[in-house]
Design a protein around this motif. Sequence first.
Motif, PDB file in Angstrom:
ATOM      1  N   UNK A  93       0.858  -1.195   0.000  1.00  0.00           N
ATOM      2  CA  UNK A  93       0.000   0.000   0.000  1.00  0.00           C
ATOM      3  C   UNK A  93       0.895   1.247   0.000  1.00  0.00           C
ATOM      4  N   UNK A  94       0.534   2.192  -0.868  1.00  0.00           N
ATOM      5  CA  UNK A  94       1.298   3.447  -0.927  1.00  0.00           C
ATOM      6  C   UNK A  94       2.395   3.425  -1.983  1.00  0.00           C
ATOM      7  N   UNK A  95       2.755   2.235  -2.488  1.00  0.00           N
ATOM      8  CA  UNK A  95       3.762   2.195  -3.563  1.00  0.00           C
ATOM      9  C   UNK A  95       3.170   2.801  -4.842  1.00  0.00           C
ATOM     10  N   UNK A  96       4.069   3.101  -5.792  1.00  0.00           N
ATOM     11  CA  UNK A  96       3.661   3.725  -7.048  1.00  0.00           C
ATOM     12  C   UNK A  96       3.420   2.635  -8.103  1.00  0.00           C
ATOM     13  N   UNK A  97       2.175   2.485  -8.549  1.00  0.00           N
ATOM     14  CA  UNK A  97       1.863   1.432  -9.537  1.00  0.00           C
ATOM     15  C   UNK A  97       2.537   1.715 -10.875  1.00  0.00           C
ATOM     16  N   UNK A  98       2.908   2.966 -11.107  1.00  0.00           N
ATOM     17  CA  UNK A  98       3.585   3.296 -12.377  1.00  0.00           C
ATOM     18  C   UNK A  98       5.047   2.868 -12.355  1.00  0.00           C
ATOM     19  N   UNK A  99       5.537   2.506 -11.191  1.00  0.00           N
ATOM     20  CA  UNK A  99       6.938   2.099 -11.062  1.00  0.00           C
ATOM     21  C   UNK A  99       6.974   0.583 -10.823  1.00  0.00           C
ATOM     22  N   UNK A 100       6.787  -0.161 -11.913  1.00  0.00           N
ATOM     23  CA  UNK A 100       6.677  -1.623 -11.816  1.00  0.00           C
ATOM     24  C   UNK A 100       7.916  -2.241 -11.163  1.00  0.00           C
ATOM     25  N   UNK A 101       9.080  -1.721 -11.524  1.00  0.00           N
ATOM     26  CA  UNK A 101      10.319  -2.300 -10.989  1.00  0.00           C
ATOM     27  C   UNK A 101      10.359  -2.148  -9.469  1.00  0.00           C
ATOM     28  N   UNK A 102       9.872  -1.012  -8.958  1.00  0.00           N
ATOM     29  CA  UNK A 102       9.855  -0.787  -7.513  1.00  0.00           C
ATOM     30  C   UNK A 102       8.877  -1.722  -6.827  1.00  0.00           C
ATOM     31  N   UNK A 103       7.708  -1.900  -7.448  1.00  0.00           N
ATOM     32  CA  UNK A 103       6.689  -2.799  -6.898  1.00  0.00           C
ATOM     33  C   UNK A 103       7.240  -4.230  -6.837  1.00  0.00           C
ATOM     34  N   UNK A 104       7.861  -4.662  -7.944  1.00  0.00           N
ATOM     35  CA  UNK A 104       8.368  -6.040  -8.006  1.00  0.00           C
ATOM     36  C   UNK A 104       9.555  -6.230  -7.055  1.00  0.00           C
ATOM     37  N   UNK A 105      10.354  -5.173  -6.888  1.00  0.00           N
ATOM     38  CA  UNK A 105      11.478  -5.265  -5.935  1.00  0.00           C
ATOM     39  C   UNK A 105      10.934  -5.434  -4.517  1.00  0.00           C
ATOM     40  N   UNK A 106       9.813  -4.762  -4.220  1.00  0.00           N
ATOM     41  CA  UNK A 106       9.211  -4.913  -2.884  1.00  0.00           C
ATOM     42  C   UNK A 106       8.749  -6.350  -2.660  1.00  0.00           C
ATOM     43  N   UNK A 107       8.233  -6.997  -3.713  1.00  0.00           N
ATOM     44  CA  UNK A 107       7.830  -8.405  -3.589  1.00  0.00           C
ATOM     45  C   UNK A 107       9.040  -9.272  -3.247  1.00  0.00           C
ATOM     46  N   UNK A 108      10.144  -9.030  -3.959  1.00  0.00           N
ATOM     47  CA  UNK A 108      11.366  -9.803  -3.693  1.00  0.00           C
ATOM     48  C   UNK A 108      11.883  -9.547  -2.280  1.00  0.00           C
ATOM     49  N   UNK A 109      11.935  -8.268  -1.900  1.00  0.00           N
ATOM     50  CA  UNK A 109      12.485  -7.933  -0.571  1.00  0.00           C
ATOM     51  C   UNK A 109      11.627  -8.539   0.530  1.00  0.00           C
ATOM     52  N   UNK A 110      10.317  -8.426   0.360  1.00  0.00           N
ATOM     53  CA  UNK A 110       9.435  -8.947   1.399  1.00  0.00           C
ATOM     54  C   UNK A 110       9.594 -10.461   1.522  1.00  0.00           C
ATOM     55  N   UNK A 111       9.754 -11.125   0.381  1.00  0.00           N
ATOM     56  CA  UNK A 111       9.907 -12.586   0.404  1.00  0.00           C
ATOM     57  C   UNK A 111      11.272 -12.992   0.976  1.00  0.00           C
ATOM     58  N   UNK A 112      12.311 -12.379   0.444  1.00  0.00           N
ATOM     59  CA  UNK A 112      13.654 -12.605   0.975  1.00  0.00           C
ATOM     60  C   UNK A 112      14.323 -13.916   0.582  1.00  0.00           C
ATOM     61  N   UNK A 113      13.713 -14.701  -0.311  1.00  0.00           N
ATOM     62  CA  UNK A 113      14.368 -15.938  -0.774  1.00  0.00           C
ATOM     63  C   UNK A 113      14.530 -15.859  -2.293  1.00  0.00           C
ATOM     64  N   UNK A 114      15.499 -16.610  -2.846  1.00  0.00           N
ATOM     65  CA  UNK A 114      15.682 -16.530  -4.311  1.00  0.00           C
ATOM     66  C   UNK A 114      14.529 -17.146  -5.095  1.00  0.00           C
ATOM     67  N   UNK A 115      13.736 -18.036  -4.468  1.00  0.00           N
ATOM     68  CA  UNK A 115      12.710 -18.740  -5.266  1.00  0.00           C
ATOM     69  C   UNK A 115      11.292 -18.471  -4.745  1.00  0.00           C
ATOM     70  N   UNK A 116      11.106 -17.311  -4.130  1.00  0.00           N
ATOM     71  CA  UNK A 116       9.784 -16.908  -3.638  1.00  0.00           C
ATOM     72  C   UNK A 116       9.147 -17.980  -2.757  1.00  0.00           C
ATOM     73  N   UNK A 117       9.972 -18.618  -1.913  1.00  0.00           N
ATOM     74  CA  UNK A 117       9.371 -19.718  -1.156  1.00  0.00           C
ATOM     75  C   UNK A 117       8.553 -19.237   0.035  1.00  0.00           C
ATOM     76  N   UNK A 118       8.655 -17.962   0.432  1.00  0.00           N
ATOM     77  CA  UNK A 118       7.821 -17.494   1.563  1.00  0.00           C
ATOM     78  C   UNK A 118       6.457 -17.000   1.098  1.00  0.00           C
TER      79      UNK A 118
END
Length: 405
Positions: free
Chosen positions: A72-97
């Motif tokens: 919430x609050x991220x910029x939908x126009x900045x796809x790379x930022x949104x996707x980086x947040x998904x990676x950071x939140x997960x924290x594993x190389x294979x999205x296992x969380x």
Amino acid sequence: MSAITEVRLRRVYDSRGKETVEATVRTEDGGVGVVGAPSGASTGAHEVKAFPTGGVATVLSGVAGPLVKRLIGLDAAHQAGFDAALHEHDGTPEFSRIGGNTATALSVACASARAVEAGVPLWKVLKRPEVDGRSFPAIVGNCLNGGRHAVGGPEIQEFIAFSSASSPEDSVRAAFAVHHEIGEALHRQLPTHALGRGDEGGWVAPIGNFVALQILADACASVRDRLRVPVYPGLDLAASEFYRDGMYRYREKAVDAEGQVALVAEMVDRFSLRYVEDPFAEEDFHSFAALTRAVGGKTLVVGDDLYTTSRARVERGAAEKSSNAVLIKVNQVGTLTDTLATVDFSRAHHMETIASHRSGDLPQGWLAHLAVGAGSAGIKCGLLGGERVAKLNELLSVAAATGAD
Ligand code: 2PG
Ligand code: MG
């Protein structure tokens, strides 16, 4: 700035009746994207993990709350930022969380919300710089099913109509015509057998690989003559599924990697194949390269399980000249940013891309936008079944809107 004001995740079902995740993303200026994640059956070993341990239930009970807060609050126009947040939140190389399917649904929903807010079709949001939206992908249409997608069919997973007219209308018409002619041929040849359809809507019949290939080739030739559309046979062998202990195990014989190169090259020549996906096991970059050297001038040699849409694996394939084409499935890597990085790398190294569905999919059309925006040579989305037709109809609608038809 296109601030995200609402994110929701819920349980929905795919075309196999299996649970998956649907994401809704809303933005402050009226953008909304609703996307469900598809699921594979013949999955590659190097795909990200579709769901965390515990499946969709874990996503909805444990993962969703904090993840939604983070987005919430991220910029939908900045796809790379949104996707980086998904990676950071997960924290594993294979999205296992959080699960690659959770990430996929959110990533594509974010882009879709952005498109709605901007009042443009999704393909324009996904568009690569070289793409003008005036040329359309060939239809890679599954007509006959075997392997993991069918019970009682041939070992080869998919017998495909590769239909590449200049207009998508003609391509789609011809691909359906091949499917219909195959149905008629099977009814003629097996009048007392009950015929079925596989997970992707292709016919299933108790026949061997070569008989199936002959029926497909005859149907393509007949439709070429009748409709004057270039439609040729193709295969997805999904060969990892029948590879054990160094051998490709067909019902009637087993062949080693060299034998498999010779066998597939013979199929390409004898049946004029224009599309050959995963003819070898998923680690065998070497045999892929041997086949590409032999027949890459006349057919697409496509890596699916070989690459799993991973840019690092496509880099290896480019260095070893393993194939001239790359299958693209967003949920093999989990985000649009990762997917488009692979698309861009492939193009820069003269490898075509094919945007692909999964065998378990949903009646939604975003794949057509990905195929057009990525400038893909093909869209692989099956033919029959609401979840397959939805993508073809969306492609026709994109084509109609650009006035190219
Ligand atoms: C494939 C796909 C789609 P699955 O192997 O290319 O046709 O199947 O989604 O089961 O991996
Ligand atoms: Mg495949």
